[in-house]
Write an enzyme that holds these catalytic residues in place. Structure first.
Site, mmCIF file in Angstrom:
data_model
loop_
_atom_site.group_PDB
_atom_site.id
_atom_site.type_symbol
_atom_site.label_atom_id
_atom_site.label_comp_id
_atom_site.label_asym_id
_atom_site.label_seq_id
_atom_site.Cartn_x
_atom_site.Cartn_y
_atom_site.Cartn_z
ATOM 1 C CB SER A 149 -0.884 0.015 1.258
ATOM 2 O OG SER A 149 -1.558 1.252 1.400
ATOM 3 C CE1 TYR A 162 -4.615 -2.146 5.056
ATOM 4 C CE2 TYR A 162 -3.304 -0.238 4.411
ATOM 5 C CZ TYR A 162 -4.079 -1.329 4.073
ATOM 6 O OH TYR A 162 -4.308 -1.617 2.748
#
Length: 297
Positions: A149, A162
């Site tokens: 990501s 995350y």
């Protein structure tokens, strides 16, 4: 079945393949001639995926395996299914994901942190491990693709757990690429920005979330699962034969501009809440009120 696609003759395994980015990639791979094994925890989404896949390529070239990527035995079984059903393994896309733990760092539960890393990082390691074993044994190389990501590169793009987990995926990708290059096994990561999927939209309906997502990056409209699927297709195909250890950013310019999502919009954490987002797994998201016990001395 497409007999002239970029992946004709290749066998692929995709985790988290029943919805969102994984589903779009599985359908794209099938349309390009691959035989595909999809693993996902959500059996209902798996059934829906199989219906869509049969319309694209028929039932002979696709399999669904109910898979908890937090369990090494189940990941190994998923990858071995490709060998058992289709006689080979050329591509593994370690894509399964959840939103994971959210809330202030001082209040995140350790078990929620561990769950986040189990799904987002440990599962990628396990996918790389078992893919590499088979690919090395059969000696024909292969491509391993990991979903990271843009959150991996800085704070403020996603919740802390995350972002940290995705940063670990980028580093894991680089290390594995160096180790496996001599076996002609390429290892790359894709770093999506804000892609409009059921996971990213959370509790909001897709059509309600879309206008907000349009404003989250310099590019004037939001990303969709197929944008990442096309990047995965390139990395899976022989067109990327000299590319390994890369973190390919596909984000509409978000990283270039500096994400800062958490300062602009509440994307994952309700006001005054802490918990863990289990995404589209079919398991419930946990939300609890923030505590007030903060050391003052």
């Amino acid at each position: 079945m497409n007999h002239s696609g970029a992946l004709m003759g290749k066998v692929a395994v995709i985790t988290g393949g029943a919805s969102g980015i994984g589903r779009a990639t599985a359908l794209r791979f099938l349309s390009e001639g691959a035989e595909v094994v999809v693993g996902d925890l959500n059996a209902s989404s798996g059934a829906s995926f199989l219906e869509a896949a049969s319309a694209v390529a028929g039932t002979d070239v696709v399999r669904f395996v109910h898979t908890d990527v937090g369990d090494e035995t189940q990941i190994e079984r998923l990858i071995l299914t490709a060998m058992d059903e289709f006689g080979g393994l050329d591509v593994v896309f370690n894509n399964a994901g959840v939103g994971g733990a959210f809330g202030p760092v001082s209040e995140i539960e350790a078990e929620d942190w561990d769950y986040t890393f189990a799904i987002l990082t440990r599962a990628v390691f396990l996918g790389v491990k078992h893919a590499a074993r088979i690919m090395q044994r059969h000696g024909r190389g292969g491509s391993i693709i990991n979903t990271a990501s843009v959150a991996a590169f800085s704070g403020g793009a996603s919740p802390l757990a995350y972002s940290a987990a995705k940063a670990a995926v980028v580093n894991l990708t680089q290390g594995a690429a160096v180790e496996l290059a001599r076996h002609r096994i390429r290892v790359n990561a894709i770093c999506p920005g804000l892609i409009l999927t059921p996971l990213a939209a959370g509790r909001a309906p897709i059509d309600v979330a879309a206008p907000q997502f349009d404003t989250m990056q310099p590019w004037p409209d939001h990303g969709v699962g197929d944008d990442i699927a096309k990047a995965a297709l390139f990395l899976a195909s022989d067109e990327s034969r000299f590319m390994t250890g890369s973190a390919m950013v596909v984000d509409g310019g978000m990283h270039a501009a500096g994400p800062g999502l958490l300062t602009r919009v509440e994307t994952t954490s309700p006001t005054g809440a802490v918990g863990v987002n289990r995404g589209t797994t079919g398991q419930a998201t946990t939300i609890r009120s923030r505590g007030s016990v903060i050391p003052t001395s």
